[in-house]
Scaffold this motif. Sequence first.
Motif, short mmCIF file in Angstrom:
data_model
loop_
_atom_site.label_atom_id
_atom_site.label_comp_id
_atom_site.label_asym_id
_atom_site.label_seq_id
_atom_site.Cartn_x
_atom_site.Cartn_y
_atom_site.Cartn_z
N GLY A 276 7.56 2.35 -1.01
CA GLY A 276 6.11 2.36 -1.12
C GLY A 276 5.57 1.19 -1.91
N SER A 277 6.22 0.87 -3.02
CA SER A 277 5.79 -0.27 -3.83
C SER A 277 6.00 -1.58 -3.09
N ALA A 278 7.08 -1.68 -2.32
CA ALA A 278 7.34 -2.89 -1.55
C ALA A 278 6.20 -3.15 -0.58
N ALA A 279 5.66 -2.09 0.03
CA ALA A 279 4.54 -2.24 0.96
C ALA A 279 3.27 -2.67 0.23
N VAL A 280 3.03 -2.10 -0.94
CA VAL A 280 1.86 -2.48 -1.74
C VAL A 280 1.94 -3.94 -2.15
N LEU A 281 3.11 -4.37 -2.60
CA LEU A 281 3.30 -5.75 -3.02
C LEU A 281 3.17 -6.71 -1.85
N ALA A 282 3.66 -6.32 -0.68
CA ALA A 282 3.58 -7.18 0.50
C ALA A 282 2.13 -7.47 0.86
N GLY B 12 17.33 9.47 -6.52
CA GLY B 12 16.01 10.04 -6.32
C GLY B 12 15.53 9.90 -4.90
N GLY B 13 14.27 9.49 -4.77
CA GLY B 13 13.66 9.35 -3.47
C GLY B 13 12.20 9.72 -3.44
N HIS B 14 11.80 10.73 -4.26
CA HIS B 14 10.43 11.22 -4.19
C HIS B 14 9.85 11.43 -5.59
N HIS B 15 8.55 11.16 -5.70
CA HIS B 15 7.78 11.45 -6.90
C HIS B 15 7.69 12.95 -7.11
N ALA B 16 7.62 13.38 -8.36
CA ALA B 16 7.41 14.80 -8.64
C ALA B 16 6.06 15.25 -8.06
N VAL B 17 5.96 16.51 -7.70
CA VAL B 17 4.73 17.03 -7.10
C VAL B 17 3.63 17.12 -8.16
N ILE B 18 2.50 16.48 -7.88
CA ILE B 18 1.34 16.55 -8.76
C ILE B 18 0.54 17.81 -8.43
N ASP C 49 -1.95 19.44 -2.72
CA ASP C 49 -2.92 18.67 -1.94
C ASP C 49 -2.77 17.16 -2.12
N VAL C 50 -1.89 16.73 -3.01
CA VAL C 50 -1.69 15.31 -3.25
C VAL C 50 -0.41 14.88 -2.54
N PRO C 51 -0.50 13.91 -1.62
CA PRO C 51 0.71 13.48 -0.90
C PRO C 51 1.80 12.98 -1.86
N VAL C 52 3.03 13.34 -1.56
CA VAL C 52 4.18 12.89 -2.36
C VAL C 52 4.57 11.49 -1.90
N ILE C 53 4.70 10.58 -2.86
CA ILE C 53 5.05 9.19 -2.56
C ILE C 53 6.51 8.93 -2.92
N PRO C 54 7.07 7.83 -2.43
CA PRO C 54 8.44 7.48 -2.81
C PRO C 54 8.56 7.19 -4.30
N ASN C 55 9.68 7.51 -4.87
CA ASN C 55 10.02 7.22 -6.27
C ASN C 55 11.53 7.13 -6.37
N VAL C 56 12.03 6.03 -6.89
CA VAL C 56 13.47 5.93 -7.11
C VAL C 56 13.76 5.89 -8.60
N ALA C 57 14.93 6.37 -8.97
CA ALA C 57 15.40 6.33 -10.35
C ALA C 57 16.52 5.30 -10.43
N GLY D 280 11.51 7.15 -13.57
CA GLY D 280 10.16 7.01 -13.06
C GLY D 280 9.43 8.32 -13.23
N ASP D 281 8.68 8.74 -12.21
CA ASP D 281 7.95 10.01 -12.27
C ASP D 281 8.69 11.06 -11.45
N SER D 282 9.86 11.41 -11.91
CA SER D 282 10.65 12.41 -11.19
C SER D 282 11.58 13.10 -12.17
N TYR D 283 12.12 14.21 -11.70
CA TYR D 283 13.16 14.91 -12.46
C TYR D 283 14.50 14.76 -11.74
N THR D 284 14.78 13.53 -11.36
CA THR D 284 16.03 13.23 -10.66
C THR D 284 17.24 13.58 -11.53
N ILE D 285 18.17 14.31 -10.94
CA ILE D 285 19.44 14.62 -11.62
C ILE D 285 20.56 13.97 -10.82
#
Length: 209
Positions: A72-78, A103-109, A112-120, A131-136
């Motif tokens: 997701g960030s790569a697309a924003v930066l592009a 990881g792979g996904h942001h924690a659920v806010i 109704d808020v779409p889940v975005i990619p998040n890597v640890a 990042g913003d996740s509880y990746t184990i």
Amino acid sequence: MRLTKYEHSCVLVEDGDARVLIDPGGFSHGFETLAGLTAVLVTHQHADHLDVERVRALLERNPEAVLYTDAGSAAVLAESGIAATGAQPGERLDVGTTVDVFGGHHAVIHPDVPVIPNVAYLVGGRFLHPGDSYTIPDVDVEILGMPTSAPWSKASEVVDYVRALTPHVAIPIHEALLAVPDVYFGLYDRLAPDETDLRIVTPGDTFEA
């Protein structure tokens, strides 16, 4: 390994010859003049983790640094003309030290808020920035960047996360939204596993391990 915090979730990791900056976002300051970086890592696209224009200036100052982000960030930066390499969970990156991607996904806010990619990122096999996740991850974590407070988080979840990982050291990050972060720090210190040392690293200070 040396860890220097630049407010909120921005951390510089120095491991051997590697100098890796993670999540230079809008709530963080002091990283702008860094030189000699080997890599810049971004966990996800939220502005408190990714300040596009300051990342552009940082890369101009560090032309040898590689930029890895979630998809997701790569697309924003592009969209701003900045090329980044997407980091996928399961990958191992070589940036002068190893970086394992989880990881792979942001924690659920909220539902109704779409889940975005998040890597640890696990840097040097020792420091985990989730990042913003509880990746184990399926490996032992020695040093954890512990998210302190966020719209997607509550204190009991943070405690359970630290207990699940049981790192040797937990360093609070992601606290810029708090007026009195010591209230949270004290709570997590009391409730963390006996094996975990909660270590407060104030902005600009360094932790060595």
